[in-house]
Design an enzyme around this catalytic site. Structure first.
Site: not given
Ligand code: PLP
Length: 396
Positions: A252, A341
């Site tokens: 979705t 990161c």
């Protein structure tokens, strides 16, 4: 209430790692949470309305990079986008650079294809000559010599480097890729909204981007897939299910995030905001460059640098990168020592390892180990620059 007052009184100069939500984006999000909650696959009016808002956002984003709406696929961020490029598309040879984001480097390695790493100069630029030589040797086009089994080549070069702000010449790289029939991907996470991107002019086949670097929400990005590639790629979805995003990325849709992404991009494209970041970058460098033994890593010419980015090594300070980041943190200033990161990957033995980007540019280890990244946005102001300069001057 002004947004800044919500930052626990911190001065935030780590906008390449992520950005705070813009007020207008928060407003759009609140409205969307309230009114666009329906499932866009539902055929009732509320569902259709949510779907319509997604398509409006898709069209706006596509137009901003001179793409068509059906060439934009929403997903969870650029890490997923980069992984999709290497894992869903089959290539025999990957040509990339060692200063790419970890999600490109690791996904390229995981694809188990042959990889050629381009050399970088000290300012982080690839050599177009080297790229052309490699393409000519490995492709079936352009060199007049027919090879028995031509390789499917992917060239992946980021637009703007997140640590040192080097902007690669995508137009020239795209021309070479076209000449030698290679597919061209660019990680445009740091440049979207800050630099002009024209996928047609640059002959880009694939790009990845993310909302949270331009004052949009985290967990939302897109991949651009040029129409001519779609026949080969769309049936290789990594995530299958309910057929969303034309079957390429099921699940979705993140309706709120998608609407907010388009709003964040619209705000970033405002020429006044873009100029402001350039001006702040210039002003900060003017204030800092006369301090004792400061080195600007990456392109020396600010005009050629990603706006807002300064990567600095203070050679007279007794601190390495991380120690300086923590010193500034104690004074309420957030900067970073490299890509956010990569800090997740450190173990204690590696804790003072210098940035892999600076090492790839063959920067002296002593300079690399002291480098900090300051990344500004249009939410910053001159008073904040003043405070940073004052604190660094005292430390120096
Ligand atoms: N590529 C670059 C150049 C980045 O700076 C980042 C984020 O740090 C990513 C990819 C990953 O993006 P995301 O956080 O959306 O997965």
């Amino acid at each position: 209430m002004a947004l800044k007052q919500d930052f626990m009184d911190k001065i935030y100069f780590d906008n390449s790692a992520t950005t705070p939500l813009a007020t207008e984006v928060i407003e759009v999000l609140i409205d969307s949470f309230k009114n666009s909650f329906a499932n866009p696959s539902s055929i009732h009016e509320l569902g259709r309305s949510a779907k319509k808002r997604i398509e409006e956002a898709r069209t706006f984003i596509a137009r901003s990079i001179n793409a068509e709406p059906h060439e934009i696929f929403f997903l969870s961020g650029a890490t997923e986008g980069n992984n999709t490029v290497f894992k869903a598309c089959n290539y025999d040879l990957i040509i990339t650079s060692p200063s790419e984001h970890a999600s490109v480097i690791e996904a390229a390695k995981a694809s188990r294809q042959e990889i050629i790493w381009l050399n970088l100069d000290q300012e982080g630029y690839i050599s177009l000559n080297e790229l052309e030589n490699i393409l000519a040797k490995n492709s079936n086009a352009g060199n007049g010599v027919l090879q028995r089994s031509p390789k499917k080549i992917l060239v992946s070069i980021m637009h703007a480097n997140s640590e040192i702000g080097t902007i690669q010449n995508l137009k020239a790289i795209g021309d070479l890729c076209e000449k030698y029939k290679a597919t061209f991907h660019s990680d445009c996470v740091q440049s979207l909204g800050k630099l002009d991107i024209d996928v047609k002019n640059y002959k880009l086949d694939l790009i990845s981007a993310s909302a949270h670097k331009l004052h949009g929400p985290k967990g939302l990005g897109f991949i651009y897939i040029a129409e001519k590639l779609q026949d080969h790629i769309l049936d290789k979805a990594l995530i299958t299910g309910g057929g969303q995003e034309r079957g390429f990325r099921a699940g979705t849709e993140n309706v709120n995030g998608i609407i907010a992404f388009a709003k964040a991009l619209e705000i970033s494209l405002d020429p006044e905001k873009r100029n402001k970041v350039k001006e702040l970058q210039k002003k900060l460098w003017l204030k800092i460059k006369n301090l004792k033994s400061v080195i600007l890593n990456g392109p020396k010419n600010l005009e050629k640098r990603l706006s807002g980015n300064l990567n600095l090594s203070f050679m007279d300070l007794k601190f390495n990168s991380e120690q300086l980041v923590l010193q500034l943190d104690l004074k309420g200033i957030c900067v970073s020592s490299g890509s956010a990161c990569t800090s997740n990957k450190k173990n204690t033995a590696e804790i003072i390892e210098s940035s892999y980007v600076l090492r790839a540019c063959q920067i002296d280890e002593d300079i690399a180990r002291r480098a900090i990244r300051i990344s500004l946005s249009w939410m910053n102001d001159e008073a904040e620059l003043e405070k940073l300069t004052e604190i660094i001057t005292k430390l120096v």
